[in-house]
Design a protein around this motif. Structure first.
Motif, PDB file in Angstrom:
ATOM      1  N   LEU A   4      22.228  59.723  19.426  1.00 41.47           N
ATOM      2  CA  LEU A   4      21.839  58.438  18.710  1.00 41.47           C
ATOM      3  C   LEU A   4      20.250  57.927  18.891  1.00 41.47           C
ATOM      4  O   LEU A   4      19.359  57.944  17.004  1.00 41.47           O
ATOM      5  CB  LEU A   4      22.175  57.444  20.183  1.00 41.47           C
ATOM      6  CG  LEU A   4      23.286  56.729  20.032  1.00 41.47           C
ATOM      7  CD1 LEU A   4      23.860  56.473  20.964  1.00 41.47           C
ATOM      8  CD2 LEU A   4      24.351  57.363  18.749  1.00 41.47           C
ATOM      9  N   GLN A  10      25.255  58.355  11.045  1.00 45.71           N
ATOM     10  CA  GLN A  10      25.154  57.063  11.748  1.00 45.71           C
ATOM     11  C   GLN A  10      24.953  55.851  10.866  1.00 45.71           C
ATOM     12  O   GLN A  10      23.677  55.977   9.743  1.00 45.71           O
ATOM     13  CB  GLN A  10      24.285  57.230  13.011  1.00 45.71           C
ATOM     14  CG  GLN A  10      24.650  58.074  14.336  1.00 45.71           C
ATOM     15  CD  GLN A  10      23.486  58.136  15.406  1.00 45.71           C
ATOM     16  OE1 GLN A  10      23.463  58.011  15.710  1.00 45.71           O
ATOM     17  NE2 GLN A  10      23.069  59.329  15.335  1.00 45.71           N
ATOM     18  N   THR A  66      28.957  56.235   5.717  1.00 42.68           N
ATOM     19  CA  THR A  66      29.256  57.295   6.740  1.00 42.68           C
ATOM     20  C   THR A  66      28.920  58.502   6.444  1.00 42.68           C
ATOM     21  O   THR A  66      29.389  59.397   7.613  1.00 42.68           O
ATOM     22  CB  THR A  66      29.966  56.310   7.842  1.00 42.68           C
ATOM     23  OG1 THR A  66      30.532  56.841   7.524  1.00 42.68           O
ATOM     24  CG2 THR A  66      28.857  55.307   8.224  1.00 42.68           C
ATOM     25  N   ASN A 100      30.136  56.656  15.230  1.00 47.99           N
ATOM     26  CA  ASN A 100      29.802  55.423  14.762  1.00 47.99           C
ATOM     27  C   ASN A 100      30.297  54.526  16.236  1.00 47.99           C
ATOM     28  O   ASN A 100      30.466  53.668  15.860  1.00 47.99           O
ATOM     29  CB  ASN A 100      29.618  54.778  13.245  1.00 47.99           C
ATOM     30  CG  ASN A 100      29.463  55.256  12.456  1.00 47.99           C
ATOM     31  OD1 ASN A 100      27.444  54.923  12.698  1.00 47.99           O
ATOM     32  ND2 ASN A 100      29.415  56.520  11.894  1.00 47.99           N
ATOM     33  N   PRO A 123      19.565  53.807  14.040  1.00 40.74           N
ATOM     34  CA  PRO A 123      21.130  53.918  14.272  1.00 40.74           C
ATOM     35  C   PRO A 123      21.198  52.836  14.711  1.00 40.74           C
ATOM     36  O   PRO A 123      20.594  52.443  15.607  1.00 40.74           O
ATOM     37  CB  PRO A 123      21.444  55.269  14.726  1.00 40.74           C
ATOM     38  CG  PRO A 123      20.254  56.283  15.069  1.00 40.74           C
ATOM     39  CD  PRO A 123      18.997  55.575  14.686  1.00 40.74           C
TER      40      PRO A 123
END
Length: 189
Positions: free
Chosen positions: A6, A21, A69, A98, A141
């Motif tokens: 992330l 993301q 995405t 996601n 993100p």
């Protein structure tokens, strides 16, 4: 996805498909279609049957979500949809990468409802007060944004707990103990 995935804004690559993301700066455009996908999948797993049902019921929303995405165009996604297994793998990857958006964590404790309306600007300002910059937040993100927000809230609670403990110690300390407490809190050069 793990914290480093992330925070580094990594992508997931398979075949010639790159799944990204969603970034904060695109969240408003993304959510226009992804919210329908999210509501359909609420409390459901990502089984083949569920994903096929999702695609049949909300084709436009699924395609738009995948376009935003991935590195694919809508036409290319329709081509991939002809290979059901590949399409389901791609859709599952979009949902998994996601996850912060599609399966948000439930709050662990209840919070009091306030009459004040909270906006995205409040969340941004909170992170800015914690040292983040606006441009950095916009390029985060969504998953990293939510994790930084939670970390900032935990940090603020730790600080408040520490201050409460200090106030209590100071209030109950005798004069000599209070002076010692202040001495212990001095910054050493």
């Amino acid at each position: 996805m793990n914290d480093f995935f992330l925070a580094a804004n990594r992508t997931f690559q398979f075949s010639d498909i790159e799944v990204k993301q969603i970034q904060m700066k695109s969240l408003d455009l993304f959510s226009q279609h992804a919210e329908t996908v999210k509501e359909f999948l609420a409390d459901k797993n990502y089984s083949d049957e569920i994903l096929i049902e999702l695609f049949k019921a909300h084709t436009v929303e699924v395609i738009h979500t995948c376009v935003m995405t991935s590195n694919l165009t809508a036409d290319r996604i329709f081509d991939i949809a002809k290979d059901q297994a590949l399409f389901l793998d791609m859709l599952r990857a979009v949902l998994t990468v996601n996850t912060a958006y599609f399966k948000p964590e439930k709050p662990k404790r209840r919070t009091k409802q306030s009459n004040e309306k909270s906006t995205w600007f409040d969340s941004f300002q909170y992170l800015i007060d914690c040292g983040h910059r606006h441009d950095d937040i916009m390029n985060m993100p969504y998953g990293a944004f939510t994790q930084y927000l939670k970390a900032a809230q935990r940090n603020e609670l730790r600080k408040m707990r520490s201050q409460v403990n200090l106030m209590r110690s100071a209030q109950h300390a005798q004069n000599r103990e209070f002076k010692k407490l202040l001495e212990d809190l001095k910054v050493v050069d």
